[in-house]
Design an enzyme around this catalytic site. Structure first.
Site, mmCIF file in Angstrom:
data_model
loop_
_atom_site.group_PDB
_atom_site.id
_atom_site.type_symbol
_atom_site.label_atom_id
_atom_site.label_comp_id
_atom_site.label_asym_id
_atom_site.label_seq_id
_atom_site.Cartn_x
_atom_site.Cartn_y
_atom_site.Cartn_z
ATOM 1 N N GLN A 1 0.825 -1.203 0.000
ATOM 2 C CA GLN A 1 0.000 0.000 0.000
ATOM 3 C C GLN A 1 0.861 1.255 0.000
ATOM 4 O OE1 GLN A 1 -3.371 -0.573 2.394
ATOM 5 N NE2 GLN A 1 -4.119 1.508 2.266
ATOM 6 N N ARG B 1 -10.071 -7.493 3.368
ATOM 7 C CA ARG B 1 -8.933 -7.166 4.237
ATOM 8 C C ARG B 1 -8.881 -5.662 4.474
ATOM 9 N NH1 ARG B 1 -3.342 -5.992 3.405
ATOM 10 N NH2 ARG B 1 -1.897 -7.038 4.852
ATOM 11 N N SER C 1 3.374 -6.785 2.445
ATOM 12 C CA SER C 1 2.060 -6.655 3.062
ATOM 13 C C SER C 1 0.972 -7.173 2.116
ATOM 14 C CB SER C 1 1.816 -5.214 3.505
ATOM 15 O OG SER C 1 0.660 -5.113 4.298
ATOM 16 N N LEU C 2 0.079 -6.290 1.602
ATOM 17 C CA LEU C 2 -0.947 -6.785 0.676
ATOM 18 C C LEU C 2 -0.307 -7.451 -0.543
ATOM 19 C CD1 LEU C 2 -1.781 -5.230 -2.275
ATOM 20 C CD2 LEU C 2 -1.872 -3.317 -0.702
ATOM 21 N N HIS D 1 -0.591 -3.714 10.910
ATOM 22 C CA HIS D 1 0.466 -4.604 11.397
ATOM 23 C C HIS D 1 0.831 -4.353 12.859
ATOM 24 C CE1 HIS D 1 0.864 -6.218 7.411
ATOM 25 N NE2 HIS D 1 1.039 -5.000 6.928
ATOM 26 N N GLN E 1 -0.075 -12.230 9.578
ATOM 27 C CA GLN E 1 0.484 -11.033 8.953
ATOM 28 C C GLN E 1 -0.317 -9.773 9.276
ATOM 29 O OE1 GLN E 1 -0.664 -9.278 5.571
ATOM 30 N NE2 GLN E 1 1.019 -9.961 4.264
#
Length: 311
Positions: free
Chosen positions: A9, A119, A94-95, A203, A252
């Site tokens: 992101q 998500r 991440s994503l 996170h 995660q």
């Protein structure tokens, strides 16, 4: 050895994907499938904005994924490249880990889009706006960042969210704690702390409601063994077993993105070529972590054509 890597992101921008779609039917098919899966005109939002809507987590996450997968599909269909033949590993920030799984055919495109939409919604809903924050610490390694978190927490949640490269670590948690950390950064030998324009503290343990939502969604999601192993954010190690992949994806949401360690581990395993698809974010992090590696960022048709000649 080679790894295909995917951005996270923050790499979204109005206009993303337009040139690819204009140039390639393969890209248009990706964007249409994602629109159909989500029941929204995401591609229109990607190309026309407004930026404020594109930046919303629930839109940015599937948009960044779609753009990266479109880049890969153009490379595969017009460049005659198969990921399984050219990559030894995949990884995503991440994503981007979901994008990596889609690229390696562990998840189909429609499922990936729906999971990322959920998500984004779940992460946004986990913490009321204004109660959480994130800050990038420049000139900090993980040890300095952790010491700062310990000093500034004062009973609030404050953790290392992203260990990006040897000089950049992101912290996340309660807004008051992040603000305290920013004011204490220089005392801890950190060059500066920059508050990030995010709408939620990703996170960190405050994301536990989102982790529970993803655990439920992933339990029902069709996920196969990937064509090549995926380096998981939370373990900085390769994973290929579908049940284990689902477990680390849930972890995660609240766990640290161990990107620096993932890159270092891949380089140690023999990966020297890192190909970032759909962004110019994680490639530079590779160079700072493994100076002898050869990262390339692939965004445009010219980039794709140049890469196809070298693979």
């Amino acid at each position: 050895m080679r790894a295909f890597i995917f951005p996270g992101q923050g790499s979204q921008a109005v206009g993303m994907g337009r040139a690819l779609a204009d140039a390639s039917a393969a890209a248009r098919e990706v964007f249409q499938e994602v629109d159909d899966a989500l029941g929204q005109h995401l591609f229109r939002l990607m190309t026309e904005g407004p930026e404020s809507d594109l930046t919303l987590t629930e839109n940015a996450q599937p948009a960044i994924m779609a753009n990266a997968i479109a880049t890969l599909r153009v490379l595969e269909k017009e460049g005659g490249i198969r990921l399984a033949d050219k990559a030894d590993f995949v990884a995503g920030h991440s994503l981007g880990e979901y994008t990596a799984l889609c690229a390696a055919e562990a998840l189909d495109l429609s499922t990936t889009a729906r999971l990322l939409k959920l998500r984004g919604q779940a992460m946004q809903a986990a913490v009321p706006v204004g109660q959480g924050a994130m800050a990038a610490l420049l000139g900090a390694d993980r040890a300095k960042a952790q010491a700062l978190c310990d000093a500034a927490a004062e009973g609030d949640v404050l953790t290392v969210a992203n260990d990006n490269d040897p000089g950049q670590v992101v912290i996340s948690g309660a807004k008051a704690a992040v603000d305290r950390a920013a004011s204490l950064a220089k005392e801890h030998g950190i060059k500066r702390a920059v508050l990030l324009p995010v709408s939620a503290p990703f996170h960190c343990p405050l994301m536990q409601p989102a982790a529970e939502a993803m655990e439920k969604a992933l339990a029902e999601a069709p996920l196969r063994a990937p064509l090549v192993p995926v380096y998981a954010n939370v373990t900085a190690a390769p994973v290929a077993d579908p049940a284990e992949i689902k477990r680390v994806l849930v972890e995660q949401v609240i766990g640290t993105v161990r990107w620096r360690e993932s890159i270092a581990a891949m380089f140690e395993a023999g990966v020297t070529s890192f190909v970032e698809l759909g962004g110019k974010v994680v490639g530079p992090m590779v160079k700072r972590t493994a100076p002898d590696a050869e990262p390339v960022s692939v965004v445009t048709m010219d980039d794709i054509e140049a890469l196809a000649k070298t693979l």
